[in-house]
Design a protein around this motif. Sequence first.
Motif, PDB file in Angstrom:
ATOM      1  N   THR A 188      48.552  56.858  26.036  1.00  0.00           N
ATOM      2  CA  THR A 188      48.638  55.863  27.208  1.00  0.00           C
ATOM      3  C   THR A 188      48.597  54.311  26.819  1.00  0.00           C
ATOM      4  O   THR A 188      47.916  54.048  25.963  1.00  0.00           O
ATOM      5  N   GLN A 189      49.882  53.842  27.500  1.00  0.00           N
ATOM      6  CA  GLN A 189      49.648  52.472  27.033  1.00  0.00           C
ATOM      7  C   GLN A 189      48.702  51.539  27.665  1.00  0.00           C
ATOM      8  O   GLN A 189      48.575  51.712  29.002  1.00  0.00           O
ATOM      9  N   TYR A 190      47.775  50.764  26.905  1.00  0.00           N
ATOM     10  CA  TYR A 190      46.730  49.938  27.647  1.00  0.00           C
ATOM     11  C   TYR A 190      47.057  48.591  27.093  1.00  0.00           C
ATOM     12  O   TYR A 190      47.408  48.242  26.264  1.00  0.00           O
ATOM     13  N   CYS A 191      46.768  47.690  28.158  1.00  0.00           N
ATOM     14  CA  CYS A 191      46.746  46.121  28.101  1.00  0.00           C
ATOM     15  C   CYS A 191      45.508  45.507  28.102  1.00  0.00           C
ATOM     16  O   CYS A 191      44.565  45.932  28.678  1.00  0.00           O
ATOM     17  N   VAL A 192      45.295  44.370  27.230  1.00  0.00           N
ATOM     18  CA  VAL A 192      43.916  43.717  26.949  1.00  0.00           C
ATOM     19  C   VAL A 192      44.281  42.034  26.846  1.00  0.00           C
ATOM     20  O   VAL A 192      45.330  41.892  26.468  1.00  0.00           O
ATOM     21  N   ARG A 193      43.155  41.490  27.793  1.00  0.00           N
ATOM     22  CA  ARG A 193      43.165  39.984  27.711  1.00  0.00           C
ATOM     23  C   ARG A 193      41.771  39.856  27.355  1.00  0.00           C
ATOM     24  O   ARG A 193      40.870  40.347  27.920  1.00  0.00           O
ATOM     25  N   VAL A 194      41.537  38.373  26.777  1.00  0.00           N
ATOM     26  CA  VAL A 194      39.902  38.003  26.452  1.00  0.00           C
ATOM     27  C   VAL A 194      39.735  36.643  26.934  1.00  0.00           C
ATOM     28  O   VAL A 194      40.694  35.929  26.801  1.00  0.00           O
ATOM     29  N   GLN A 195      38.695  36.242  27.423  1.00  0.00           N
ATOM     30  CA  GLN A 195      38.113  35.111  27.830  1.00  0.00           C
ATOM     31  C   GLN A 195      36.986  34.774  27.302  1.00  0.00           C
ATOM     32  O   GLN A 195      36.001  35.494  26.968  1.00  0.00           O
ATOM     33  N   SER A 196      36.952  33.455  26.772  1.00  0.00           N
ATOM     34  CA  SER A 196      35.699  32.684  26.172  1.00  0.00           C
ATOM     35  C   SER A 196      34.689  32.292  27.225  1.00  0.00           C
ATOM     36  O   SER A 196      35.344  31.806  28.149  1.00  0.00           O
TER      37      SER A 196
ATOM     38  N   TYR B 173      32.381  36.951  25.005  1.00  0.00           N
ATOM     39  CA  TYR B 173      33.756  37.287  25.494  1.00  0.00           C
ATOM     40  C   TYR B 173      33.686  38.142  26.707  1.00  0.00           C
ATOM     41  O   TYR B 173      32.594  38.836  26.731  1.00  0.00           O
ATOM     42  N   LEU B 174      34.616  38.021  27.512  1.00  0.00           N
ATOM     43  CA  LEU B 174      34.701  38.893  28.624  1.00  0.00           C
ATOM     44  C   LEU B 174      36.273  39.542  28.482  1.00  0.00           C
ATOM     45  O   LEU B 174      37.232  38.732  28.227  1.00  0.00           O
ATOM     46  N   ILE B 175      36.118  40.808  28.146  1.00  0.00           N
ATOM     47  CA  ILE B 175      37.414  41.487  27.800  1.00  0.00           C
ATOM     48  C   ILE B 175      37.829  42.366  29.392  1.00  0.00           C
ATOM     49  O   ILE B 175      36.886  43.000  29.858  1.00  0.00           O
ATOM     50  N   GLN B 176      39.117  42.084  29.443  1.00  0.00           N
ATOM     51  CA  GLN B 176      39.924  42.931  30.538  1.00  0.00           C
ATOM     52  C   GLN B 176      40.756  43.869  30.050  1.00  0.00           C
ATOM     53  O   GLN B 176      41.653  43.332  29.295  1.00  0.00           O
ATOM     54  N   TYR B 177      40.747  45.234  30.413  1.00  0.00           N
ATOM     55  CA  TYR B 177      41.647  46.272  29.716  1.00  0.00           C
ATOM     56  C   TYR B 177      42.242  47.105  31.206  1.00  0.00           C
ATOM     57  O   TYR B 177      41.424  47.479  32.016  1.00  0.00           O
ATOM     58  N   TRP B 178      43.265  47.512  30.982  1.00  0.00           N
ATOM     59  CA  TRP B 178      43.682  48.658  31.994  1.00  0.00           C
ATOM     60  C   TRP B 178      45.094  49.272  31.652  1.00  0.00           C
ATOM     61  O   TRP B 178      45.747  48.826  30.748  1.00  0.00           O
ATOM     62  N   LYS B 179      45.520  50.227  32.247  1.00  0.00           N
ATOM     63  CA  LYS B 179      46.769  50.956  31.879  1.00  0.00           C
ATOM     64  C   LYS B 179      47.932  50.273  32.299  1.00  0.00           C
ATOM     65  O   LYS B 179      47.835  49.330  33.293  1.00  0.00           O
ATOM     66  N   LYS B 180      48.914  50.226  31.352  1.00  0.00           N
ATOM     67  CA  LYS B 180      50.031  49.369  31.691  1.00  0.00           C
ATOM     68  C   LYS B 180      50.725  49.597  32.981  1.00  0.00           C
ATOM     69  O   LYS B 180      51.231  48.653  33.455  1.00  0.00           O
ATOM     70  N   SER B 181      50.491  51.027  33.337  1.00  0.00           N
ATOM     71  CA  SER B 181      51.251  51.261  34.665  1.00  0.00           C
ATOM     72  C   SER B 181      50.721  50.877  35.907  1.00  0.00           C
ATOM     73  O   SER B 181      51.079  50.770  37.002  1.00  0.00           O
ATOM     74  N   ASP B 182      49.209  50.364  35.462  1.00  0.00           N
ATOM     75  CA  ASP B 182      48.544  49.892  36.782  1.00  0.00           C
ATOM     76  C   ASP B 182      48.335  48.362  36.904  1.00  0.00           C
ATOM     77  O   ASP B 182      49.199  47.717  35.938  1.00  0.00           O
ATOM     78  N   SER B 183      47.938  47.833  37.798  1.00  0.00           N
ATOM     79  CA  SER B 183      48.045  46.360  38.014  1.00  0.00           C
ATOM     80  C   SER B 183      46.680  45.743  37.322  1.00  0.00           C
ATOM     81  O   SER B 183      45.769  46.375  37.313  1.00  0.00           O
ATOM     82  N   SER B 184      46.855  44.514  36.826  1.00  0.00           N
ATOM     83  CA  SER B 184      45.709  44.100  36.284  1.00  0.00           C
ATOM     84  C   SER B 184      44.424  43.646  37.035  1.00  0.00           C
ATOM     85  O   SER B 184      43.324  43.479  36.564  1.00  0.00           O
ATOM     86  N   GLN B 185      44.641  43.708  38.299  1.00  0.00           N
ATOM     87  CA  GLN B 185      43.596  43.561  39.270  1.00  0.00           C
ATOM     88  C   GLN B 185      42.908  44.834  39.338  1.00  0.00           C
ATOM     89  O   GLN B 185      41.832  44.581  39.687  1.00  0.00           O
ATOM     90  N   GLN B 186      43.248  45.981  38.845  1.00  0.00           N
ATOM     91  CA  GLN B 186      42.288  47.027  38.852  1.00  0.00           C
ATOM     92  C   GLN B 186      41.767  47.028  37.038  1.00  0.00           C
ATOM     93  O   GLN B 186      41.523  48.342  36.891  1.00  0.00           O
ATOM     94  N   ALA B 187      41.754  46.012  36.635  1.00  0.00           N
ATOM     95  CA  ALA B 187      41.119  46.170  35.116  1.00  0.00           C
ATOM     96  C   ALA B 187      39.556  46.537  35.050  1.00  0.00           C
ATOM     97  O   ALA B 187      38.792  45.903  35.695  1.00  0.00           O
TER      98      ALA B 187
END
Length: 377
Positions: A201-209, A168-182
């Motif tokens: 702090t709010q963090y956002c996460v998405r995962v790829q197989s 799995y490839l996990i991307q995480y970033w601060k919600k106030s930032d852009s997902s391109q800076q993950a």
Amino acid sequence: MNARCCSALCFFLLVEVSVVLGDLLGPRNVTLETLNTHYVLQWDWSQQMAVNSTVTFTAQYLAQYKARKPAHKQDWKTVCVNVTEHHCDFSNAGLHYFGMFLLRVQANTPQQSSSWVQIEFCPDKHADLGPPSSVKLNSVKEDLEIIISDPLSSKNQSMNELVQKMYYLIQYWKKSDSSQQAEVLRTESNVVTLSKLDRLTQYCVRVQSRCEFYNKSSVFSDVHCTQTGGETPYLQIFVFLLSLLICFLVVLLLSFCLYKIIKSIFYPSIQLPVYIKERWSCSSDMLLNPESESISEHLGISSVEKQDPVAAVIDVRISQDTGNHSRHGSGDSGVYSTEEDSCHTHITHTDVQIENMFKTKTGHREETHDGMHELCV
């Protein structure tokens, strides 16, 4: 000559019939739409050769190693028979994930059948890999815990048991930032803890197989966001309490304004004139106690009689006359009779004055009583 003409005519008729009827065109653009172990065969088809006929389709598959046998010995398995749709689902056809197969489709009318159109299919190589079936986030103090569920097959089997070297490839970033800076994290585990994060702090996460063997990669899962834990700073506590106080004051002010409005409506500040109040007071007293007038009259007369100035004058005169009589009694007896007459005359004059005063007092009392009665009426 006639025989040659007849043979030529028959030849042209046969050519014309073959051109008109012709062979039924087969499906075109045959492809497979795949995801994990979901396989759907799709195709296109033109109706120009069967305008007045209903066209159906038949789809089959065969293990590729059996294709080396003679055509009459090949054991094709039919999945869809005479369907009008332009697709056929092979998900439950029993295609082994590591096998190699031939898939074919044919167009049919009541009079004709087209030629077969077939493609090769190897699920392990050609099937697309799906994203994780679910992603959950838990806040653990100042860290984030990510729980990843494996992609599932059509039989709810974990794809980790079929796909070789899946991770799995996990991307995480601060919600106030852009997902391109993950930030990117690679893992083969289903439970991952992200540390060294900012607290509260709010963090956002998405995962790829992903799969390295055939360089497969799925689309990313849905984005999930949550807030990290930590102690609440004093500034936030102060702001929270201040907001509560402001809300309370606003509610109190609104309640006071509402009270004043209601009071002005139901209890106006306009005062009645004095003479109406006095008349209303006299009428109320008479209605509550009809005998109050007579009682007040008796009380007033009694109080006046008790404090009657005429009686006081009589008492004063009697005391003065008594004193004078005593003084004259102790003097010469020859003068006594003269003084006695004058004293008698003086007393008589005094009586007349007292009587006049009494009459005046009585008349004044009657006038006062009549005035009060008229005022109340």
